[in-house]
Design an enzyme around this catalytic site. Structure first.
Site, PDB file in Angstrom:
ATOM      1  N   ARG A 192       0.951  -1.102   0.051  1.00 22.09           N
ATOM      2  CA  ARG A 192      -0.096   0.029   0.031  1.00 22.09           C
ATOM      3  C   ARG A 192       0.779   1.399  -0.036  1.00 22.09           C
ATOM      4  NH1 ARG A 192      -2.371   3.225   4.555  1.00 22.09           N
ATOM      5  NH2 ARG A 192      -3.990   4.351   3.741  1.00 22.09           N
TER       6      ARG A 192
ATOM      7  N   HIS B 102      -2.560  11.479   0.789  1.00 21.46           N
ATOM      8  CA  HIS B 102      -2.170  11.009   2.094  1.00 21.46           C
ATOM      9  C   HIS B 102      -1.715  12.314   2.712  1.00 21.46           C
ATOM     10  CE1 HIS B 102      -0.861   7.451   4.901  1.00 21.46           C
ATOM     11  NE2 HIS B 102      -0.254   8.701   5.076  1.00 21.46           N
TER      12      HIS B 102
ATOM     13  N   GLU C 206      -7.188   8.532   6.095  1.00 15.95           N
ATOM     14  CA  GLU C 206      -7.550   9.145   7.010  1.00 15.95           C
ATOM     15  C   GLU C 206      -8.377  10.270   7.009  1.00 15.95           C
ATOM     16  OE1 GLU C 206      -4.445   9.000  10.041  1.00 15.95           O
ATOM     17  OE2 GLU C 206      -4.558   7.013  10.349  1.00 15.95           O
TER      18      GLU C 206
ATOM     19  N   ASN D 158      -7.587   2.311   9.648  1.00 15.85           N
ATOM     20  CA  ASN D 158      -6.455   2.567  10.363  1.00 15.85           C
ATOM     21  C   ASN D 158      -6.517   2.489  11.940  1.00 15.85           C
ATOM     22  OD1 ASN D 158      -5.289   2.989   7.699  1.00 15.85           O
ATOM     23  ND2 ASN D 158      -4.643   4.947   8.432  1.00 15.85           N
TER      24      ASN D 158
ATOM     25  N   TYR E 196      -5.160   1.051  15.630  1.00 15.81           N
ATOM     26  CA  TYR E 196      -3.897   0.809  16.593  1.00 15.81           C
ATOM     27  C   TYR E 196      -4.402   0.608  18.129  1.00 15.81           C
ATOM     28  CZ  TYR E 196      -1.023   2.813  12.927  1.00 15.81           C
ATOM     29  OH  TYR E 196      -0.568   3.096  11.675  1.00 15.81           O
TER      30      TYR E 196
ATOM     31  N   GLU F  54      -3.790   0.088   8.155  1.00 21.84           N
ATOM     32  CA  GLU F  54      -2.699   0.337   9.191  1.00 21.84           C
ATOM     33  C   GLU F  54      -2.645  -0.314  10.428  1.00 21.84           C
ATOM     34  OE1 GLU F  54      -1.601   4.406   9.542  1.00 21.84           O
ATOM     35  OE2 GLU F  54      -1.757   4.892   7.462  1.00 21.84           O
TER      36      GLU F  54
END
Length: 532
Positions: A105, A149, A195, A351, A353, A415
């Site tokens: 990616r 991005h 995002e 994404n 985390y 991500e």
């Protein structure tokens, strides 16, 4: 660098190998899975982004993006050189081959491909991305491409303040058209924005990301321009319209089915066979307590963090609570816009985390001058009363939530990973544990019906990061070396072993070369950690 070898390490007298009990613990976690437990069409990869990896910031006709300008406006580091991926892409693709990546990616730099934001194409920029895509596809690695991005061309920011203007919708659509036309015969996975929710919040509310606009920042950042009260909503609104416009163009112009006549009769054929989606940043939110206020606040946080951007793409409008709390500060969609937005994603990129905990903070709604965070009316914390929770199970709960709330869209985890200090050991045990834990949680969710299609670690290399001193890569980049040599960390070996089909509960010994990341230790004789 030659292919990563997972046999027993050769005897090397120049280095002292040690047995590390912590690595033993990681590799004996109770998650019993391997690559073969995932469907054949599930894809595993890793990622970077243009500004963070390419470097060559002012070479071969490229002009600045808002990230160039943002990085140079402060005393910190910048991405002028980054990992020099612009010149070292062949070497990096070889590392991907050695690792066993199935997909990569990356993003295209709009200001490298079309330096003035619109108009003439930069031939050298076009050739670079063609070279990267050909190098990937020539070795069986799927390119998953993000169109922007955090790096809108600075010239468009200067001309009409970027995403605050409806003009950006037109220019983005024209840029996307170039990408679809030039690369769409080999690229089958397109993401319009990385995002998008954080572009709006971090870029226009908190001022911590490009273009660095805010009026009142929770982080104490003194922005030189901006209005946190309405600009985040306006920027998000225009990005959504830009996404819908590009998606509509792609499906009408490039995915149209046409008839071909041949001696065997009529054949229906599609011009391109790709898919297009958008990406959002998503925590999994858990109520800090069982109080009704915290439970309601948790749903409100989901609506603001995810629903703000995803609701219009699935249902054609913003969530009710977002419209209620933002009031006249959030623009409204026309009926035609709502129609184009609804159903404009083929997949959702996420994404993820961490899991965070939500306390109600409804008192912020009494403020006269509010930003998005005040409208959300929550307090986000990284600790809660649920100490028994696994730090990884939130991913499965997030996938289940997205499935049931947003009509079960295909989802790619774009991500996922862990930051470690840039000067820490190559033996990144904590990153291995995080990857193993989240992949195991994702597999559980998949078995429970989650429509998840792929997983990308962040990041493949130690790319330029906006938070100084933190790196996410599976490959260390020696920025003190003029050649910016890459060195595999333990996580690269672990991921490679997983991708090549090893069952991740079968290791009985982990031998590591436990050195610190200093220029004197990083020599051409370095072999790296071995899993046997």
């Amino acid at each position: 660098m030659s292919s990563l070898d997972f046999g027993r390490p050769k005897k090397v007298t120049a280095w002292n190998f040690v047995l590390a009990s912590e690595e033993l613990r990681v590799c004996s976690l109770d998650q019993k899975f391997s690559r073969v437990d995932f469907p054949d069409d599930f894809v595993f990869g890793s990622g970077t982004s243009a500004y963070q990896v390419e470097g060559a910031a002012f070479e071969d006709g490229k002009k600045p993006s808002i990230w160039d300008n943002f990085s140079h406006s402060g005393p910190g580091a910048n991405g002028d050189i980054a990992c020099d991926g612009y010149h070292k892409y062949k070497e990096d693709v070889q590392l991907m081959i050695d690792t066993g990546l199935e997909a990569y990616r990356f993003s295209i730099s709009w200001s490298r491909l079309i330096p003035n934001g619109r108009g003439p194409i930069n031939a050298k920029g076009l050739q670079y991305y063609n070279n990267v895509i050909d190098e990937l596809t020539g070795h069986g690695i799927q390119p998953h491409v993000t169109l922007t991005h955090f790096d809108l061309p600075q010239v468009l920011e200067d001309e009409y303040e970027g995403w605050l203007s409806r003009k950006a919708v037109r220019d983005f659509t024209a840029y996307a058209d170039v990408c679809f036309r030039e690369f769409g015969d080999r690229v089958f996975h397109w993401t319009t924005f990385n995002e998008a929710n954080m572009v709006a919040m971090a870029g226009y509310d908190m001022g911590m990301m490009p273009p660095g606009r805010c009026s009142t920042s929770l982080l104490g950042i003194n922005c030189t321009k901006g209005n946190s009260s309405y600009e985040p909503y306006l920027a998000a609104h225009n990005m959504l319209l830009a996404h819908a416009s590009a998606a509509r163009l792609y499906k009408k112009k490039y995915k149209v089915i046409y008839a071909v006549f041949c001696k065997d009769g009529l054949i229906m054929q599609a011009a391109q066979r790709g898919s297009i989606g958008i990406n959002v940043f998503a925590y999994w939110f858990v109520p800090y307590s069982k109080s009704p206020e915290d439970v309601i606040a948790t749903q409100r946080a989901n609506e603001f963090y995810v629903g703000w951007l995803v609701n219009p793409l699935v249902f054609g409008d913003y969530p009710g609570i977002v419209k209620k709390n933002a009031g006249t500060r959030i623009p409204a969609f026309t009926k035609a816009e709502s129609k184009y937005l609804k159903g404009s994603i083929d997949f959702l990129g996420v994404n993820h985390y961490a899991t965070t905990y939500i306390k109600d903070r409804s008192s912020s709604l009494n403020l006269e001058d509010r930003d998005v965070m005040a409208d959300m009316a929550v307090q986000i914390s990284y600790g809660g009363n649920q100490d028994e929770r696994s730090p990884y199970e939130g991913l499965g709960e997030l996938l289940d939530y997205l499935k049931h709330v947003y009509n079960d869209p295909p989802i790619y985890i774009h991500e996922n990973g862990k930051a470690t200090p840039s000067t820490s050991s190559l033996i990144d045990t904590s990153r291995v544990e995080v990857m193993q834990g989240f992949i195991g949680s994702m597999l559980d969710a998949l078995r429970n019906g989650a429509n998840v299609k792929g997983y990308f670690s962040w990041s493949f290399l130690d790319v330029f990061e906006i938070v100084r001193g933190s790196k996410f890569g599976m490959y260390y980049v020696d920025f003190d070396d003029k050649d910016l040599r890459r060195y595999p960390k333990l996580s690269a070996y672990w991921y490679s072993s997983f991708l090549k089909g090893r069952n991740m509960n079968k290791y009985n010994v982990v031998e590591v070369q436990d050195i610190q990341l200093t220029p004197n230790n990083l020599t051409s004789g370095y072999i790296g950690p071995k899993i046997i």
